[in-house]
Scaffold this motif. Structure first.
Motif, short mmCIF file in Angstrom:
data_model
loop_
_atom_site.label_atom_id
_atom_site.label_comp_id
_atom_site.label_asym_id
_atom_site.label_seq_id
_atom_site.Cartn_x
_atom_site.Cartn_y
_atom_site.Cartn_z
N GLU A 101 0.81 -0.91 0.08
CA GLU A 101 -0.16 0.11 0.25
C GLU A 101 0.63 1.29 0.02
O GLU A 101 1.56 1.39 0.76
N CYS A 102 0.80 1.93 -1.24
CA CYS A 102 1.48 3.29 -1.18
C CYS A 102 1.03 4.00 -0.07
O CYS A 102 1.56 5.41 0.49
N GLY A 103 0.20 4.37 0.46
CA GLY A 103 -0.79 5.74 1.30
C GLY A 103 0.64 5.72 2.69
O GLY A 103 0.88 6.79 3.06
N PHE A 104 1.22 4.74 3.01
CA PHE A 104 2.15 4.94 4.05
C PHE A 104 3.16 6.22 3.43
O PHE A 104 3.91 6.19 2.97
N LYS A 105 3.93 7.22 4.39
CA LYS A 105 4.58 8.56 4.68
C LYS A 105 6.43 7.42 4.68
O LYS A 105 6.88 7.41 4.24
N HIS A 107 8.10 3.72 4.96
CA HIS A 107 8.28 1.74 4.92
C HIS A 107 9.67 1.63 5.78
O HIS A 107 10.58 1.91 5.09
N CYS A 130 5.53 2.64 -5.64
CA CYS A 130 5.25 3.39 -4.66
C CYS A 130 5.76 4.31 -4.93
O CYS A 130 5.98 6.23 -4.42
N LYS A 132 9.00 4.83 -3.06
CA LYS A 132 9.78 5.78 -2.52
C LYS A 132 10.58 4.78 -1.73
O LYS A 132 10.18 3.93 -1.81
N GLY A 186 1.58 7.27 10.15
CA GLY A 186 1.96 6.93 8.83
C GLY A 186 3.35 5.84 8.15
O GLY A 186 3.47 5.71 6.85
N ARG A 188 4.53 1.92 8.27
CA ARG A 188 4.31 0.93 8.36
C ARG A 188 5.47 0.03 8.70
O ARG A 188 7.04 -0.10 7.86
N ASP A 211 1.12 0.17 12.02
CA ASP A 211 0.85 -0.98 11.50
C ASP A 211 2.19 -1.51 11.01
O ASP A 211 2.77 -1.06 11.16
#
Ligand SMILES: Cc1cc2nc3c(=O)[nH]c(=O)nc-3n(C[C@H](O)[C@H](O)[C@H](O)COP(=O)(O)OP(=O)(O)OC[C@H]3O[C@@H](n4cnc5c(N)ncnc54)[C@H](O)[C@@H]3O)c2cc1C
Ligand code: FES
Length: 269
Positions: A101-105, A107, A130, A132, A186, A188, A211
Motif C-alpha cells: 500500500e503506497c499510502g504510508f509515508k 516503510h 510507490c 518511495k 503513517g 508501516r 501498522d
C-alpha cells in the motif's frame, strides 16, 4: 497458481559463513511470484529428505528468482551441495506475500539475521510501485553475518545496522535501532527474523498504534494448506478461527492478529 518446475541453477555461492545465495531459472514461477511469497524446494534427487524445504523469494527477475538461505540442518546441507551444472525442483509461488500500500509515508523493514531474505524483493517493489525508498534495519550477530547491506544501499534505501558485538553499525538490537528511528503515524513496519524479535517489533507497533506486518516461519510439510502442520495461534474471537496456517493464510500476517504472548520472551537484543 503454484507450479512445480525443474529449474536450472544459474549460480550458487556462499555469501557469509553458512549462508548461500541460489539463483535459478524458472520463468513461470518468476512471472507469478510476489515479494513475501515462498517456494518449496526439493533439496535432493532421492526420497530423503522426503519433505521439501520452504524458502522465501529474495529477488524476483523476469525469468528467475534468487533464494538466500542459512544452512540449518540436513535439508539445507544437501541443498548447499547443488552446483550450477544441476537442476532443482521448485514448487511455487506459495503463500500470500507482503501487502503493498503506497499510502504510508514511511516503510521500515526490520530484519534479524537470515530474516532479511524476503526483503530485497519487497524493497524493490516499494521503490518501483510507490516511488518511495524504504528504510532498512539490519540486525546481525557480527559484521561477517551482515546480509544484503550493499544490495539495499545500491537500491537507494537508507540502511541502519545493528550487531550483537558492535563489529558493524551500532552495538544494539534491531528493535533498539528501530525505536530510535521514531516511527510515527503513517509508518508501516515489516519484520522478519527470530520470533522474539518479531514479537518485540509488534509490541513497538502496538504501543505506537502503527501498522506492522510480520513474516512467520513454521515447519512445513505440504506448504499448501492441507496438512495443518504449520498452524500458529491468532487473536480471534471465534474458537474455530484461532489457528491460522502459516503456509496458506500467511506467511505474512498483520502483527496485531498474532497471539504473541507465548513469544514475548526476554528479547532485549
Ligand atoms: C515461509 C518460510 C520461508 C522461509 N524462508 C527462508 C529463507 O528465505 N531462508 C532461510 O534460510 N530459511 C528460510 N526458512 C526456514 C527454512 O525453511 C528452514 O531453515 C529449513 O527448512 C531447515 O531445513 P533443514 O533440513 O536444513 O533443517 P532441519 O532443522 O534439520 O529441518 C527441519 C527438520 O524438521 C523436519 N520437518 C520439517 N518440516 C516438518 C514438519 N512439517 N513436520 C515435521 N517435521 C518437519 C525436517 O524433516 C527436518 O528434520 C523459511 C521458512 C518458512 C516457513
Ligand atoms: S504446511 Fe501443510 S498446512 Fe501448512
Amino acid at each position: 497458481m503454484p507450479t512445480v518446475s525443474e529449474c536450472a541453477i544459474l549460480a550458487h555461492h556462499q555469501v557469509a559463513p553458512g549462508h548461500l545465495r541460489l539463483a535459478v531459472q524458472c520463468p513461470k514461477i518468476a512471472r507469478d511470484a510476489r515479494p513475501g511469497q515462498f517456494a518449496m524446494i526439493q533439496v535432493s534427487d532421492s526420497l530423503y529428505p522426503f519433505l521439501r524445504r520452504p524458502m522465501s523469494f529474495e529477488r524476483i527477475f523476469e525469468d528467475g528468482v534468487t533464494f538466500l538461505y542459512k544452512v540449518e540442518g540436513e535439508g539445507t546441507r544437501l541443498l548447499a551441495r547443488l552446483t550450477p551444472a544441476q537442476t532443482v525442483s521448485v514448487q511455487g509461488p506459495l503463500g500470500n506475500g507482503w501487502p503493498l500500500e503506497c499510502g504510508f509515508k514511511r516503510h521500515i523493514l526490520v530484519a534479524g539475521g537470515i530474516g532479511v531474505a524476503p526483503f530485497p524483493a519487497l524493497a524493490e517493489k516499494i521503490k518501483q510501485v510507490c516511488g518511495k525508498m524504504p528504510e532498512v534495519v539490519l540486525g546481525a550477530r557480527s559484521r561477517d553475518y551482515l546480509l544484503c547491506e550493499n544490495d539495499f544501499r545500491r537500491m537507494g534505501c537508507t540502511v541502519y545496522v545493528a550487531t550483537d558485538d558492535g563489529t558493524a553499525g551500532k552495538k544494539a538490537s534491531a528493535t533498539q535501532v528501530l525505536a530510535e528511528l521514531a516511527p510515527g503515524p503513517g509508518t508501516r513496519l515489516y519484520a522478519c527474523g527470530p520470533m522474539a524479535m518479531m514479537a518485540a517489533t509488534s509490541l513497538i507497533a502496538e504501543q505506537l498504534g502503527i501498522d506492522c506486518q510480520v513474516s512467520l516461519e513454521a515447519q512445513m510439510a505440504c506448504g499448501t494448506g492441507a496438512c495443518l502442520g504449520c498452524v500458529v495461534e491468532a487473536r480471534r474471537e471465534l474458537e474455530g478461527e484461532k489457528m491460522v496456517r502459516v503456509c496458506a493464510d500467511g506467511p505474512v500476517f498483520n502483527a496485531a492478529t498474532i497471539d504473541w504472548d507465548r513469544h514475548r520472551v526476554d528479547y532485549d537484543r
